[in-house]
Write a protein that holds these residues in place. Structure first.
Motif, short mmCIF file in Angstrom:
data_model
loop_
_atom_site.label_atom_id
_atom_site.label_comp_id
_atom_site.label_asym_id
_atom_site.label_seq_id
_atom_site.Cartn_x
_atom_site.Cartn_y
_atom_site.Cartn_z
N PRO A 232 0.86 -1.60 -0.48
CA PRO A 232 0.13 0.38 0.08
C PRO A 232 0.75 1.20 -0.11
O PRO A 232 0.59 2.19 -0.73
N ASP A 233 1.54 1.18 0.81
CA ASP A 233 2.95 2.77 1.22
C ASP A 233 3.86 2.63 0.70
O ASP A 233 4.85 1.77 1.47
N ARG A 234 4.67 2.19 -0.31
CA ARG A 234 6.22 1.26 -1.03
C ARG A 234 6.82 2.60 -0.48
O ARG A 234 8.12 2.34 -0.78
N ASP A 235 6.43 4.13 0.25
CA ASP A 235 7.35 4.98 0.70
C ASP A 235 8.46 4.36 2.43
O ASP A 235 9.19 4.84 2.85
N GLY A 236 7.01 3.27 2.97
CA GLY A 236 8.23 3.00 3.96
C GLY A 236 7.95 3.83 5.50
O GLY A 236 7.94 3.44 6.59
N ARG A 237 6.87 4.71 5.44
CA ARG A 237 6.28 5.34 6.33
C ARG A 237 4.79 5.89 6.63
O ARG A 237 3.89 6.14 5.73
N PRO A 238 4.82 5.90 7.93
CA PRO A 238 5.14 4.95 9.24
C PRO A 238 5.71 3.69 9.34
O PRO A 238 6.22 3.01 10.06
N VAL A 239 5.06 2.93 8.23
CA VAL A 239 4.88 1.64 8.84
C VAL A 239 5.69 0.51 7.66
O VAL A 239 5.42 1.24 5.71
N PRO A 240 6.79 0.28 7.97
CA PRO A 240 7.81 -0.29 7.19
C PRO A 240 6.65 -1.35 6.16
O PRO A 240 6.27 -1.94 6.58
N THR A 241 7.45 -1.00 4.43
CA THR A 241 6.74 -2.20 4.04
C THR A 241 7.06 -3.35 3.86
O THR A 241 5.50 -3.98 3.74
N ARG A 242 7.61 -4.33 4.95
CA ARG A 242 7.39 -5.77 5.09
C ARG A 242 6.24 -6.22 5.83
O ARG A 242 6.20 -6.81 6.18
N ARG A 243 6.03 -4.90 6.67
CA ARG A 243 4.97 -5.03 7.79
C ARG A 243 3.04 -4.15 7.11
O ARG A 243 2.91 -3.87 8.35
N GLN A 244 2.97 -4.20 6.13
CA GLN A 244 1.86 -3.56 5.80
C GLN A 244 0.86 -4.33 4.93
O GLN A 244 0.15 -4.64 4.96
N VAL A 245 1.85 -5.69 4.70
CA VAL A 245 0.55 -7.09 3.97
C VAL A 245 0.63 -8.30 4.75
O VAL A 245 2.05 -9.05 5.35
N GLY A 246 -0.46 -8.27 5.48
CA GLY A 246 -0.25 -9.43 7.00
C GLY A 246 0.22 -10.68 5.84
O GLY A 246 1.01 -11.90 6.96
N ALA A 247 0.19 -11.10 5.17
CA ALA A 247 0.35 -12.76 4.30
C ALA A 247 1.55 -12.72 4.12
O ALA A 247 1.60 -14.32 3.24
N ALA A 248 2.38 -11.72 3.94
CA ALA A 248 3.61 -11.57 3.27
C ALA A 248 4.87 -13.46 4.26
O ALA A 248 4.42 -12.73 4.85
N LEU A 249 5.20 -13.23 3.22
CA LEU A 249 5.91 -14.41 3.60
C LEU A 249 7.72 -13.93 3.97
O LEU A 249 8.02 -12.96 3.31
N ARG A 250 7.86 -13.83 5.40
CA ARG A 250 8.62 -13.60 5.97
C ARG A 250 10.25 -14.60 5.78
O ARG A 250 9.85 -15.70 6.10
N LEU A 251 11.22 -13.56 5.14
CA LEU A 251 12.42 -14.40 5.55
C LEU A 251 13.18 -14.03 5.50
O LEU A 251 13.44 -12.86 6.42
N ASP A 252 14.26 -14.31 6.13
CA ASP A 252 15.53 -14.19 7.37
C ASP A 252 16.95 -13.93 6.71
O ASP A 252 17.84 -14.41 6.29
N GLY A 253 17.24 -12.58 6.43
CA GLY A 253 17.63 -11.64 5.53
C GLY A 253 18.28 -11.95 3.86
O GLY A 253 19.50 -12.86 3.38
N GLY A 254 17.68 -11.92 3.35
CA GLY A 254 18.05 -11.38 1.78
C GLY A 254 18.80 -10.89 1.70
O GLY A 254 19.85 -9.62 1.74
N GLU A 255 19.72 -12.14 0.32
CA GLU A 255 21.07 -11.16 0.33
C GLU A 255 21.20 -11.54 -1.16
O GLU A 255 20.09 -9.79 -2.35
N GLY A 256 21.29 -12.49 -1.86
CA GLY A 256 21.39 -11.72 -3.41
C GLY A 256 20.42 -12.24 -4.25
O GLY A 256 19.54 -13.29 -3.44
N CYS A 257 20.32 -12.09 -5.26
CA CYS A 257 19.29 -12.13 -6.72
C CYS A 257 19.84 -12.45 -7.77
O CYS A 257 20.60 -11.61 -8.16
N TRP A 258 19.22 -13.51 -8.33
CA TRP A 258 19.82 -14.33 -10.04
C TRP A 258 19.04 -13.71 -10.35
O TRP A 258 17.91 -15.49 -10.40
N TYR A 259 18.53 -13.83 -11.88
CA TYR A 259 17.03 -14.35 -12.66
C TYR A 259 17.89 -15.46 -14.05
O TYR A 259 18.46 -14.70 -14.15
#
Length: 389
Positions: A232-259
């Protein structure tokens, strides 16, 4: 081979596409087996402290705080994420600076023979530029790994000014990977309860406007179907983006990414996992999980990830661990490709192949000194008989 034990990996997903005749789903449908890689055992470390298979050699192309050989440009501290771009018959290697306040990114231009032609800045005025990703239209997405961090789209040639891509969200960014089929950019987040995102631009090739979405799945899921929901609010204020969608999958420290060919691979450092998102089937699976290893895990401190442009081999850099870059081959063998010696207080960053796939670049962020400032950073090139399809 030191401490190589049995490694179990998950199924990548039925929709994985063929790459040079190899199916990733076949590679990970059974036990991946640590052992001797396609290039054999590592030889003793060379004069640069790099242990490589026979036939491969290393050279130092830059050191933090020193001028890049053949140029007047001083290389940045704490080199981190990197990528290569075609430059006529030559290429350019770009590298982030994971430094607070005065981060940014630099580039080294190479000629067709691998000789260094120039070095220069491509981004300044940013902070803690960690990883990022290349775009199909030849720009570098440099990501700030700070709360409310930004994504900056930069020009590897250093001609056009960098532009903030606000639509890609304000959070602790790590890496990015472009999917030209679905026309989205995947994004990782370096938080203990972080998320995996994708940015859907209104127009492919223009990241100035679009939607930010977060991957959703049941809590703790490691495989199965997933969905995407708008943040909903990609600016992340006052609620961080990762806490705005309750169904989001939580991941422990995202790092590299390759498609690559329908699959986006990304890593999480908190649980030493390599994930595989099958974009066509919209399913998630594990390609590697050290908790499924019997005995000492062969790959720890998982961090940056890249792939060979010649075949389906993945290369995973370690932040700590044995200070190695490990290969995960298309036929399910996990083995070290290189190891740095005498640099246990550092981390390996920025692995990237040049366009022909015959040279691999990477950095030791803190080098031999281990200084947290990154003043001892070293950027390397490895040349040798990299295999084809």
């Amino acid at each position: 081979m030191d401490r190589r034990q049995v490694l179990r990996a998950g199924v990548v997903g039925a929709g994985a596409a063929a790459f040079s005749g190899a199916l990733w789903q076949q590679a990970f449908a059974a036990l991946a087996r640590p052992g001797v890689g396609p290039y054999g055992e590592l030889s003793a470390a060379d004069a640069h402290g790099v242990a490589l298979p026979a036939g491969f050699t290393s050279r130092v192309v830059a050191r933090s705080g020193q001028t890049v050989p053949g140029t007047p440009y001083t290389w940045h501290a704490a080199p981190d994420g990197g990528a290569c771009f075609a430059d006529g018959a030559g290429w350019i290697y770009v590298s982030n600076a994971e430094v607070p306040v005065v981060g940014g990114a630099s580039a080294i231009r190479f000629g067709p023979d691998g000789g260094i032609r120039a070095a220069y800045p491509i981004l300044s005025g940013t902070s803690v530029n960690c990883a990022g990703g290349a775009t199909p239209w030849q720009t570098w997405l440099s990501c700030e790994e700070i709360p409310l961090g930004r994504v900056m789209e930069t020009d590897p040639w250093g001609v056009r000014p960098a532009r903030e891509r606000a639509g890609m969200g304000r959070f602790k960014h790590e890496a990015a990977a472009c999917d030209p089929v679905r026309r989205v950019v995947y994004l990782t987040e370096d938080e203990e309860d972080g998320c995996f995102y994708r940015f859907v631009p209104d127009t492919w090739g223009d990241l100035g406007a679009g939607r930010l979405q977060v991957l959703c799945a049941p809590a703790g899921a490691t495989s199965g179907p997933v969905t995407w929901r708008d943040v909903p609010d990609r600016d992340g204020r006052p609620v961080p983006t990762r806490r705005q969608v309750g169904a989001a999958l939580r991941l422990d420290g995202g790092e590299g990414c390759w498609y690559d060919h329908g699959t986006c691979y990304f890593t999480t450092k908190g649980d030493n996992r390599v994930w595989a998102y099958d974009a066509a089937a919209s399913t998630l699976a594990l390609a590697y999980d050290d908790s499924l290893v019997t005995g000492t895990p062969p790959l720890t401190g998982v961090d940056n990830i890249t792939g060979s442009p010649r075949n389906a081999d993945l290369y995973v850099a370690e932040d700590g661990g044995n200070m190695e870059i490990n290969m995960i081959t298309a036929d399910g063998v996990v083995a070290p490709f290189l190891r740095l010696t005498g640099q246990d207080a550092s981390e390996i960053t920025g692995p990237a192949f040049n366009p022909p796939g015959d040279r691999l670049y990477f950095s030791s962020q803190r080098g031999v000194s281990g200084a947290k400032s990154g003043s001892g950073g070293i950027t390397y090139e490895v040349t040798g008989p990299f295999r084809g399809p």
